[in-house]
Motif scaffolding. Structure first.
Motif, PDB file in Angstrom:
ATOM      1  N   ALA A   1       0.823  -1.201   0.000  1.00 16.54           N
ATOM      2  CA  ALA A   1       0.000   0.000   0.000  1.00 16.54           C
ATOM      3  C   ALA A   1       0.861   1.257   0.000  1.00 16.54           C
ATOM      4  O   ALA A   1       0.596   2.221  -0.736  1.00 16.54           O
ATOM      5  CB  ALA A   1      -0.926  -0.004   1.218  1.00 16.54           C
TER       6      ALA A   1
ATOM      7  N   ALA B   1       2.601   1.874  -3.404  1.00 12.17           N
ATOM      8  CA  ALA B   1       1.695   2.345  -4.445  1.00 12.17           C
ATOM      9  C   ALA B   1       1.402   3.838  -4.297  1.00 12.17           C
ATOM     10  O   ALA B   1       1.470   4.606  -5.270  1.00 12.17           O
ATOM     11  CB  ALA B   1       0.400   1.546  -4.411  1.00 12.17           C
TER      12      ALA B   1
ATOM     13  N   THR C   1      -6.227   5.332  -7.777  1.00  8.01           N
ATOM     14  CA  THR C   1      -5.123   4.610  -7.140  1.00  8.01           C
ATOM     15  C   THR C   1      -5.510   4.149  -5.744  1.00  8.01           C
ATOM     16  O   THR C   1      -5.269   3.001  -5.357  1.00  8.01           O
ATOM     17  CB  THR C   1      -3.870   5.494  -7.076  1.00  8.01           C
ATOM     18  OG1 THR C   1      -3.501   5.889  -8.398  1.00  8.01           O
ATOM     19  CG2 THR C   1      -2.705   4.751  -6.435  1.00  8.01           C
TER      20      THR C   1
ATOM     21  N   VAL D   1      -5.826   0.224  -4.538  1.00  2.85           N
ATOM     22  CA  VAL D   1      -5.087  -0.331  -3.398  1.00  2.85           C
ATOM     23  C   VAL D   1      -6.046  -0.973  -2.406  1.00  2.85           C
ATOM     24  O   VAL D   1      -5.838  -2.112  -1.962  1.00  2.85           O
ATOM     25  CB  VAL D   1      -4.242   0.770  -2.710  1.00  2.85           C
ATOM     26  CG1 VAL D   1      -3.667   0.256  -1.403  1.00  2.85           C
ATOM     27  CG2 VAL D   1      -3.123   1.239  -3.638  1.00  2.85           C
ATOM     28  N   THR D   2      -7.104  -0.258  -2.080  1.00  2.00           N
ATOM     29  CA  THR D   2      -8.068  -0.771  -1.101  1.00  2.00           C
ATOM     30  C   THR D   2      -8.737  -2.037  -1.601  1.00  2.00           C
ATOM     31  O   THR D   2      -8.854  -3.045  -0.871  1.00  2.00           O
ATOM     32  CB  THR D   2      -9.123   0.296  -0.789  1.00  2.00           C
ATOM     33  OG1 THR D   2      -8.482   1.495  -0.348  1.00  2.00           O
ATOM     34  CG2 THR D   2     -10.076  -0.188   0.286  1.00  2.00           C
TER      35      THR D   2
END
Length: 218
Positions: free
Chosen positions: A176, A179, A207, A211-212
């Motif tokens: 995370a 990124a 983005t 990621v989530t």
């Protein structure tokens, strides 16, 4: 931050170290870590370089103090974003919203304070025996590691709520962090620096969402 005026009246007697750090933070804010020069910080405060060297072993030590300040300011931005995030009664959704919010807070700080953000991740060659964290779990308890602790806590909450599979947790903070940090550098210094604001906002949101979603995927 309280600005320091020129001359010796710019700091309280006995608080020269903090005055020098404040001046150095201003230098970094204006031009990044390369602008943090001990002599210039001393000039801004209104003291001699000799007086400054009584508080810092060298320029790298002063830059390290700025780095710590930048990391703390980054954590402040992440916490503020989390406080402004939508609320949910569902623990899993609440944890997901918090993770997305601290990601936005991270990017927001980088874009609003690019000089200080770069300083927060610079690598001063320390003269003193300061020990730097290696970037893996667990981080230290020092205040400068609070941004990373915020991230790990948010990930742990995702797992505890059942929103994120336990098998996704190992090294999740590294993925995370990489990124979002990579996105910041692409925007600040890379090919995305010319993006119009509306497009940039879409890229940031995409983005953070990616990621989530990747972290909570079964």
């Amino acid at each position: 931050m309280t600005a320091i005026s020129g001359g010796k009246s710019g700091y309280h007697h006995g608080d020269l170290r903090n005055a020098l750090i404040t001046a150095a933070v201003e230098l970094a804010t204006d031009g990044g870590p390369e602008k943090v020069v001990l002599r210039e910080a001393a000039r801004r405060v209104g003291v001699s370089p000799t007086a400054a060297y009584r508080h810092f072993a060298g320029q790298a030590d002063l830059l390290y103090a700025v780095k710590v300040h930048g990391q703390q300011a980054l954590a402040d931005s992440m916490e503020q974003a989390a406080a402004e995030a939508p609320r949910s009664e569902d623990p899993g959704e609440a944890a997901e919203l918090r993770l997305a919010a601290i990601g936005r807070g991270y990017v927001r700080f980088a874009l609003r304070q690019p000089g200080l953000y770069r300083a927060a991740f610079c690598s001063p060659h320390l003269i003193s025996d300061e020990k730097e964290w290696g970037g893996v779990t667990p981080a230290g308890t020092e205040p400068e590691y609070r941004a990373f602790v915020l991230l790990t806590d948010a990930l742990d909450a995702l797992v505890a709520s059942g929103r994120m599979p336990e098998g996704n947790r190992p090294a999740a903070e590294a993925a995370a962090w990489a990124a979002v940090h990579g996105l910041c550098m692409l925007i600040l210094d890379g090919p995305m620096r010319r993006l119009p604001d509306p497009v940039r906002e879409v890229v940031v949101e995409r983005t953070v969402a990616m990621v989530t979603a990747g972290l909570i995927a079964p």
